[in-house]
Design an enzyme around this catalytic site. Sequence first.
Site, short mmCIF file in Angstrom:
data_model
loop_
_atom_site.label_atom_id
_atom_site.label_comp_id
_atom_site.label_asym_id
_atom_site.label_seq_id
_atom_site.Cartn_x
_atom_site.Cartn_y
_atom_site.Cartn_z
N THR A 261 -1.00 26.36 -32.21
CA THR A 261 -1.15 26.34 -33.52
C THR A 261 -2.24 24.71 -33.45
O THR A 261 -3.14 24.96 -32.60
CB THR A 261 0.08 25.14 -33.08
OG1 THR A 261 -0.23 24.42 -32.00
CG2 THR A 261 1.48 26.04 -33.25
N LEU B 69 -4.57 20.55 -26.15
CA LEU B 69 -5.73 20.63 -24.60
C LEU B 69 -6.98 21.20 -24.66
O LEU B 69 -7.06 20.96 -23.37
CB LEU B 69 -5.39 22.45 -25.31
CG LEU B 69 -5.82 23.33 -24.27
CD1 LEU B 69 -5.08 23.46 -23.10
CD2 LEU B 69 -5.70 24.97 -24.66
N THR C 76 -3.33 20.97 -33.91
CA THR C 76 -3.33 20.12 -32.90
C THR C 76 -3.76 20.58 -32.14
O THR C 76 -4.64 20.16 -30.69
CB THR C 76 -1.91 19.33 -33.35
OG1 THR C 76 -2.26 18.98 -34.95
CG2 THR C 76 -2.02 17.64 -32.72
N CYS C 77 -2.64 21.82 -30.88
CA CYS C 77 -2.64 21.91 -29.80
C CYS C 77 -4.67 22.73 -29.59
O CYS C 77 -4.79 22.40 -28.40
CB CYS C 77 -1.78 22.93 -29.65
SG CYS C 77 0.10 22.58 -30.17
N SER C 78 -4.72 23.77 -30.55
CA SER C 78 -6.12 24.23 -30.17
C SER C 78 -7.09 23.54 -30.46
O SER C 78 -8.11 23.58 -29.98
CB SER C 78 -6.19 25.53 -31.14
OG SER C 78 -4.83 25.82 -30.69
#
Length: 246
Positions: free
Chosen positions: A49, A57, A51-53
């Site tokens: 997703t 992270l 923001t996560c990528s």
Amino acid sequence: MTTLISKEGQTVPSVTWPARVGDDWVQISSDDIFKNRTVVVFSLPGAFTPTCSSTHLPRYNELASVFRANGIDEILCISVNDTFVMNAWAANQEAENIRMIADGNGEFTAGMGMLVDKNDIGFGKRSWRYSMLVKNGIVEKMFIEPQKPGDPFEVSDADTMLEFINADAEKPQSVALFTKPGCSFCARAKGALEAAGMDYEEIVMGTDASIVSLRAITGRETVPQIYIGGEHIGGSDELIKYLSGK
């Protein structure tokens, strides 16, 4: 949405996660991960997703050496995804400093009180975004994102966690270099950065970028081209000179 409550001072859930390692299934015990260790956890709604990528992270991965220098044994990324998805995401992100945990059944996330409905976007049950510092299985600190619509990302980031652990911790400068395969000057530049203990992101010409983007960004057409902390250093000779003056 049910009010999300901090678990500070409480023991993390005891669960076993099935995980795919190579061609084999293994069982990962949360007890083994947390017992007699200091661990940072960040949890997010889903692999791949935006923001996560793009942010969550990568920044933890980038600051992993600083966390280790400040007493952290391991950093976990937990998401309610299956192990194949988490493995693919780890490979895609080159997140070599992070242990990816697939909480596919949501047992750990539910035990933390962070399992929420994402039915409106077709996700089903997922984790709310949060981070925590765990010492010997006890939650010392939690940063839970505010309960707002969408996917807020304000407090569970790596910099906020590091600030809590050690406000005076020295963060590394971001380093990026443009290279191309078979380039001896590029190999020299990478060797110099590694000898200086500086992590870097490599942008490979023909794969990650083109001559057009290289020219547009650096004003040059040769590689390597190195940036440190937003400053354009230049090629390998300029890098050696820069590092010798540090």
